[in-house]
Design a protein around this motif. Structure first.
Motif, mmCIF file in Angstrom:
data_model
loop_
_atom_site.group_PDB
_atom_site.id
_atom_site.type_symbol
_atom_site.label_atom_id
_atom_site.label_comp_id
_atom_site.label_asym_id
_atom_site.label_seq_id
_atom_site.Cartn_x
_atom_site.Cartn_y
_atom_site.Cartn_z
ATOM 1 N N VAL A 83 20.125 8.803 54.244
ATOM 2 C CA VAL A 83 21.001 7.712 54.654
ATOM 3 C C VAL A 83 21.389 7.852 56.132
ATOM 4 N N GLY A 84 20.411 8.129 56.977
ATOM 5 C CA GLY A 84 20.661 8.241 58.399
ATOM 6 C C GLY A 84 21.158 9.595 58.871
ATOM 7 N N VAL A 85 21.259 10.574 57.976
ATOM 8 C CA VAL A 85 21.781 11.891 58.328
ATOM 9 C C VAL A 85 20.686 12.940 58.125
ATOM 10 N N GLN A 86 20.431 13.722 59.164
ATOM 11 C CA GLN A 86 19.502 14.837 59.032
ATOM 12 C C GLN A 86 20.222 15.984 58.337
ATOM 13 N N SER A 87 19.527 16.736 57.525
ATOM 14 C CA SER A 87 20.143 17.842 56.797
ATOM 15 C C SER A 87 19.416 19.134 57.112
ATOM 16 N N GLU A 88 20.159 20.136 57.572
ATOM 17 C CA GLU A 88 19.569 21.431 57.866
ATOM 18 C C GLU A 88 19.038 22.058 56.585
ATOM 19 N N GLY A 89 17.836 22.607 56.661
ATOM 20 C CA GLY A 89 17.240 23.253 55.502
ATOM 21 C C GLY A 89 16.477 22.311 54.597
ATOM 22 N N TRP A 90 16.342 21.058 54.995
ATOM 23 C CA TRP A 90 15.631 20.065 54.190
ATOM 24 C C TRP A 90 14.755 19.211 55.100
ATOM 25 N N GLU A 91 13.561 18.904 54.642
ATOM 26 C CA GLU A 91 12.735 17.845 55.221
ATOM 27 C C GLU A 91 12.606 16.812 54.121
ATOM 28 N N VAL A 92 12.673 15.544 54.456
ATOM 29 C CA VAL A 92 12.641 14.504 53.438
ATOM 30 C C VAL A 92 11.930 13.273 53.969
ATOM 31 N N CYS A 93 11.233 12.605 53.079
ATOM 32 C CA CYS A 93 10.662 11.306 53.399
ATOM 33 C C CYS A 93 10.691 10.467 52.123
#
Length: 172
Positions: free
Chosen positions: A64-74
């Motif tokens: 939802v527009g937020v990058q999260s450390e420790g995760w890659e997502v698509c």
């Protein structure tokens, strides 16, 4: 609705990852092996995405527009569902141990030791997750029914078919 669910997922998974970290400064404790670089699922080729029935142009690479450390997502959109591919340093066993994990089952995805599971959370009844380890992080693939859409096929069937199709493109 989808944005709210992803925000809740981000918070829950982030808290779980933070709460499950292993202190490597204590002698005799196990060391969690984290890949130097997590696999970026947004690098999956368009032909593979077309083969699983999603629109490559619909790709979103964050929560939802937020990058999260420790995760890659698509995340990609199809007609009645979404497919999301995550990579993380959270282990398969940590996913299995989550309090709301249900129906954890071994499945065949090429030569991988993979598992599908569901959540007991009422808000997540229209989705199914599939998880396995890779050399570039733990891979979690999710099939999620769109809000206000009828479930046309069991999400676990969709996620398993997706994993088998994407398998050749994801690092061992």
């Amino acid at each position: 609705m989808r944005a709210a669910l992803n925000a809740v997922l981000l918070a829950a998974l982030g808290a779980m990852a933070a709460g499950c970290s292993i202190d490597t400064t204590i002698p005799g404790r196990a060391t969690k092996i984290v890949p130097a670089t997590l696999y970026d699922p947004c690098t999956l080729p368009d032909d593979a995405l077309h083969a699983i029935g999603v629109d490559p142009a619909s790709a979103e690479s964050d929560f939802v527009g937020v990058q999260s450390e420790g995760w890659e997502v698509c995340d990609w959109e199809a007609d009645w569902f979404y497919i999301t591919v995550f990579t993380t340093d959270v282990t398969v066993e940590e996913f299995r141990a989550r309090p709301r994990t249900a129906d954890f089952r071994a499945v065949d995805v090429g030569t991988r030791d993979a598992h599908t599971f569901r959540s007991t959370a009422a808000s997540q009844l229209g989705l199914c997750d599939l998880v396995y380890s890779s050399s570039r992080g733990t891979v979690l693939i999710r099939a999620d029914t769109k809000a206000n859409e009828q479930i046309r096929e069991d999400p676990c069937t969709v996620v398993l078919r997706t994993a088998v199709t994407l398998d050749p493109y994801i690092p061992d």
